[in-house]
Design a protein around this motif. Structure first.
Motif, PDB file in Angstrom:
ATOM      1  N   CYS A 152       0.749  -1.200   0.031  1.00 18.64           N
ATOM      2  CA  CYS A 152       0.107   0.013   0.006  1.00 18.64           C
ATOM      3  C   CYS A 152       0.788   1.336   0.082  1.00 18.64           C
ATOM      4  CB  CYS A 152      -0.970  -0.135   1.339  1.00 18.64           C
ATOM      5  SG  CYS A 152      -2.276  -1.274   1.181  1.00 18.64           S
ATOM      6  N   LEU A 153       2.317   1.205   0.244  1.00 15.81           N
ATOM      7  CA  LEU A 153       2.864   2.405   0.137  1.00 15.81           C
ATOM      8  C   LEU A 153       3.243   2.921  -1.159  1.00 15.81           C
ATOM      9  CD1 LEU A 153       5.802   0.988   2.587  1.00 15.81           C
ATOM     10  CD2 LEU A 153       4.039   2.790   3.037  1.00 15.81           C
ATOM     11  N   PRO A 154       3.076   4.198  -1.470  1.00 19.59           N
ATOM     12  CA  PRO A 154       3.351   4.772  -2.869  1.00 19.59           C
ATOM     13  C   PRO A 154       4.570   4.223  -3.352  1.00 19.59           C
ATOM     14  CG  PRO A 154       3.343   6.489  -1.203  1.00 19.59           C
ATOM     15  CD  PRO A 154       3.056   5.254  -0.326  1.00 19.59           C
ATOM     16  N   VAL A 155       4.710   3.775  -4.486  1.00 19.53           N
ATOM     17  CA  VAL A 155       5.915   3.273  -5.081  1.00 19.53           C
ATOM     18  C   VAL A 155       5.949   3.290  -6.454  1.00 19.53           C
ATOM     19  CG1 VAL A 155       6.381   1.192  -3.493  1.00 19.53           C
ATOM     20  CG2 VAL A 155       5.072   0.659  -5.551  1.00 19.53           C
ATOM     21  N   THR A 156       7.199   3.431  -7.256  1.00 20.43           N
ATOM     22  CA  THR A 156       6.944   3.638  -8.638  1.00 20.43           C
ATOM     23  C   THR A 156       6.860   2.441  -9.387  1.00 20.43           C
ATOM     24  OG1 THR A 156       9.145   5.397  -8.271  1.00 20.43           O
ATOM     25  CG2 THR A 156       8.457   4.461 -10.570  1.00 20.43           C
TER      26      THR A 156
ATOM     27  N   CYS B 103       0.758   8.886 -10.929  1.00 19.30           N
ATOM     28  CA  CYS B 103       0.136   9.860 -11.994  1.00 19.30           C
ATOM     29  C   CYS B 103       1.490   9.893 -13.264  1.00 19.30           C
ATOM     30  CB  CYS B 103       0.024  11.082 -11.535  1.00 19.30           C
ATOM     31  SG  CYS B 103      -1.435  10.934 -10.192  1.00 19.30           S
ATOM     32  N   GLY B 104       0.997  10.044 -14.299  1.00 19.44           N
ATOM     33  CA  GLY B 104       1.846   9.933 -15.516  1.00 19.44           C
ATOM     34  C   GLY B 104       2.582   8.702 -15.945  1.00 19.44           C
ATOM     35  N   THR B 105       2.174   7.625 -15.337  1.00 13.85           N
ATOM     36  CA  THR B 105       2.698   6.159 -15.647  1.00 13.85           C
ATOM     37  C   THR B 105       1.915   5.824 -16.667  1.00 13.85           C
ATOM     38  OG1 THR B 105       3.547   5.893 -13.349  1.00 13.85           O
ATOM     39  CG2 THR B 105       3.215   4.129 -14.817  1.00 13.85           C
ATOM     40  N   SER B 106       2.472   4.745 -17.788  1.00 15.22           N
ATOM     41  CA  SER B 106       1.890   4.364 -18.745  1.00 15.22           C
ATOM     42  C   SER B 106       2.134   2.672 -18.457  1.00 15.22           C
ATOM     43  CB  SER B 106       2.140   4.573 -20.357  1.00 15.22           C
ATOM     44  OG  SER B 106       3.616   4.398 -20.233  1.00 15.22           O
ATOM     45  N   ALA B 107       1.601   1.814 -19.412  1.00 12.90           N
ATOM     46  CA  ALA B 107       2.069   0.422 -19.117  1.00 12.90           C
ATOM     47  C   ALA B 107       2.238  -0.219 -20.664  1.00 12.90           C
ATOM     48  CB  ALA B 107       1.192  -0.356 -18.448  1.00 12.90           C
ATOM     49  N   THR B 108       2.832  -1.263 -20.776  1.00 13.52           N
ATOM     50  CA  THR B 108       2.958  -1.815 -22.046  1.00 13.52           C
ATOM     51  C   THR B 108       1.765  -2.792 -22.387  1.00 13.52           C
ATOM     52  OG1 THR B 108       4.219  -3.749 -21.149  1.00 13.52           O
ATOM     53  CG2 THR B 108       5.362  -2.022 -22.152  1.00 13.52           C
ATOM     54  N   ASP B 109       1.580  -3.085 -23.636  1.00 14.24           N
ATOM     55  CA  ASP B 109       0.299  -3.936 -23.989  1.00 14.24           C
ATOM     56  C   ASP B 109       0.605  -5.470 -23.699  1.00 14.24           C
ATOM     57  OD1 ASP B 109      -2.151  -4.930 -25.035  1.00 14.24           O
ATOM     58  OD2 ASP B 109      -1.946  -3.841 -26.913  1.00 14.24           O
ATOM     59  N   LYS B 110       0.362  -6.148 -22.702  1.00 18.93           N
ATOM     60  CA  LYS B 110       0.472  -7.469 -22.346  1.00 18.93           C
ATOM     61  C   LYS B 110      -0.710  -8.291 -22.726  1.00 18.93           C
ATOM     62  CE  LYS B 110       4.046  -6.646 -18.981  1.00 18.93           C
ATOM     63  NZ  LYS B 110       4.586  -6.802 -17.654  1.00 18.93           N
ATOM     64  N   ASP B 111      -1.926  -7.695 -22.674  1.00 14.57           N
ATOM     65  CA  ASP B 111      -3.376  -8.240 -22.758  1.00 14.57           C
ATOM     66  C   ASP B 111      -3.701  -8.156 -24.216  1.00 14.57           C
ATOM     67  OD1 ASP B 111      -5.840  -8.987 -22.433  1.00 14.57           O
ATOM     68  OD2 ASP B 111      -6.138  -8.072 -20.411  1.00 14.57           O
TER      69      ASP B 111
ATOM     70  N   ARG C 299      -7.576   7.945 -16.363  1.00  8.03           N
ATOM     71  CA  ARG C 299      -6.507   8.675 -15.522  1.00  8.03           C
ATOM     72  C   ARG C 299      -5.155   8.546 -15.863  1.00  8.03           C
ATOM     73  NH1 ARG C 299      -9.148  11.729 -11.844  1.00  8.03           N
ATOM     74  NH2 ARG C 299     -11.246  11.206 -11.410  1.00  8.03           N
ATOM     75  N   SER C 300      -4.448   9.261 -15.467  1.00  8.88           N
ATOM     76  CA  SER C 300      -2.802   9.337 -15.757  1.00  8.88           C
ATOM     77  C   SER C 300      -2.287   8.476 -15.154  1.00  8.88           C
ATOM     78  CB  SER C 300      -2.154  10.423 -15.723  1.00  8.88           C
ATOM     79  OG  SER C 300      -2.227  11.069 -14.664  1.00  8.88           O
ATOM     80  N   GLY C 301      -2.968   7.902 -13.667  1.00  8.29           N
ATOM     81  CA  GLY C 301      -2.328   6.925 -13.026  1.00  8.29           C
ATOM     82  C   GLY C 301      -3.473   6.072 -12.210  1.00  8.29           C
ATOM     83  N   SER C 302      -3.226   5.039 -11.491  1.00 10.03           N
ATOM     84  CA  SER C 302      -4.283   4.263 -10.644  1.00 10.03           C
ATOM     85  C   SER C 302      -4.759   5.069  -9.530  1.00 10.03           C
ATOM     86  CB  SER C 302      -3.826   2.858 -10.447  1.00 10.03           C
ATOM     87  OG  SER C 302      -2.602   2.694  -9.629  1.00 10.03           O
ATOM     88  N   SER C 303      -5.324   6.109  -9.724  1.00 11.00           N
ATOM     89  CA  SER C 303      -5.652   6.884  -8.499  1.00 11.00           C
ATOM     90  C   SER C 303      -6.595   7.876  -9.101  1.00 11.00           C
ATOM     91  CB  SER C 303      -4.717   7.573  -7.710  1.00 11.00           C
ATOM     92  OG  SER C 303      -5.101   8.482  -6.713  1.00 11.00           O
TER      93      SER C 303
ATOM     94  N   VAL D 163      -6.748   7.448 -27.020  1.00 10.64           N
ATOM     95  CA  VAL D 163      -6.628   8.015 -25.873  1.00 10.64           C
ATOM     96  C   VAL D 163      -6.417   6.947 -24.827  1.00 10.64           C
ATOM     97  CG1 VAL D 163      -7.697   9.210 -23.750  1.00 10.64           C
ATOM     98  CG2 VAL D 163      -8.229   9.901 -25.904  1.00 10.64           C
ATOM     99  N   TYR D 164      -5.090   7.054 -23.919  1.00 10.15           N
ATOM    100  CA  TYR D 164      -4.701   5.963 -23.057  1.00 10.15           C
ATOM    101  C   TYR D 164      -4.965   6.313 -21.769  1.00 10.15           C
ATOM    102  CZ  TYR D 164      -2.086   4.018 -27.108  1.00 10.15           C
ATOM    103  OH  TYR D 164      -1.627   3.669 -28.333  1.00 10.15           O
ATOM    104  N   GLY D 165      -5.185   5.525 -20.520  1.00 12.40           N
ATOM    105  CA  GLY D 165      -5.331   5.539 -19.537  1.00 12.40           C
ATOM    106  C   GLY D 165      -5.902   4.727 -18.698  1.00 12.40           C
ATOM    107  N   TRP D 166      -5.940   5.099 -17.189  1.00  8.12           N
ATOM    108  CA  TRP D 166      -6.054   4.042 -16.151  1.00  8.12           C
ATOM    109  C   TRP D 166      -7.411   4.139 -15.759  1.00  8.12           C
ATOM    110  CZ3 TRP D 166      -2.460   0.169 -14.763  1.00  8.12           C
ATOM    111  CH2 TRP D 166      -1.159   0.339 -15.040  1.00  8.12           C
TER     112      TRP D 166
END
Length: 118
Positions: free
Chosen positions: A18-22, A33-41, A55-59, A100-103
């Protein structure tokens, strides 16, 4: 409805998760915020319901990149867990031009989101 199972973890592991981590490619890490992810699915879904913020992150505190509206075609990339305890899917909305990309929090996706961890 597809479901993701979260196994019980020792208290130390739960606190650490639960700690904020990169974002480091682990489904247990938050996507800051500002994190993207590769297409694994390789799955996609046509969104249903009233729409969801992408959103730009999972929050919910991260900026809104766009909206996944009813009937939009969404290309799932992978999921991670947010600090709120919910899973979030990173996706591409290819019904928009340009894409458009996002969480999106998985509770807002009618099929429960991606089943592939980031």
């Amino acid at each position: 409805m597809r479901r993701r199972i979260m196994w019980a973890l020792p208290a130390v592991a739960v606190v650490a998760a639960c700690l904020p981590v990169t974002f480091a490619g682990s489904a247990s890490a938050n996507a800051l915020c500002g994190t993207s992810a590769t297409d694994k699915d390789s799955t996609a879904w046509d969104a249903t319901g009233g729409g969801a913020n992408m959103r730009s992150g999972s929050s919910t505190s991260c900026a809104i990149n766009g909206i996944a509206a009813s009937g939009n075609h969404l290309d799932y990339h992978c999921y991670t867990w947010g600090a709120d305890g919910y899973s979030w899917t990173y996706l591409r909305n290819d019904s928009k031009s340009p894409d458009v990309y996002g969480w999106v929090r998985d509770t807002l996706l009618s099929d429960g989101g991606s089943l592939v961890p980031c």
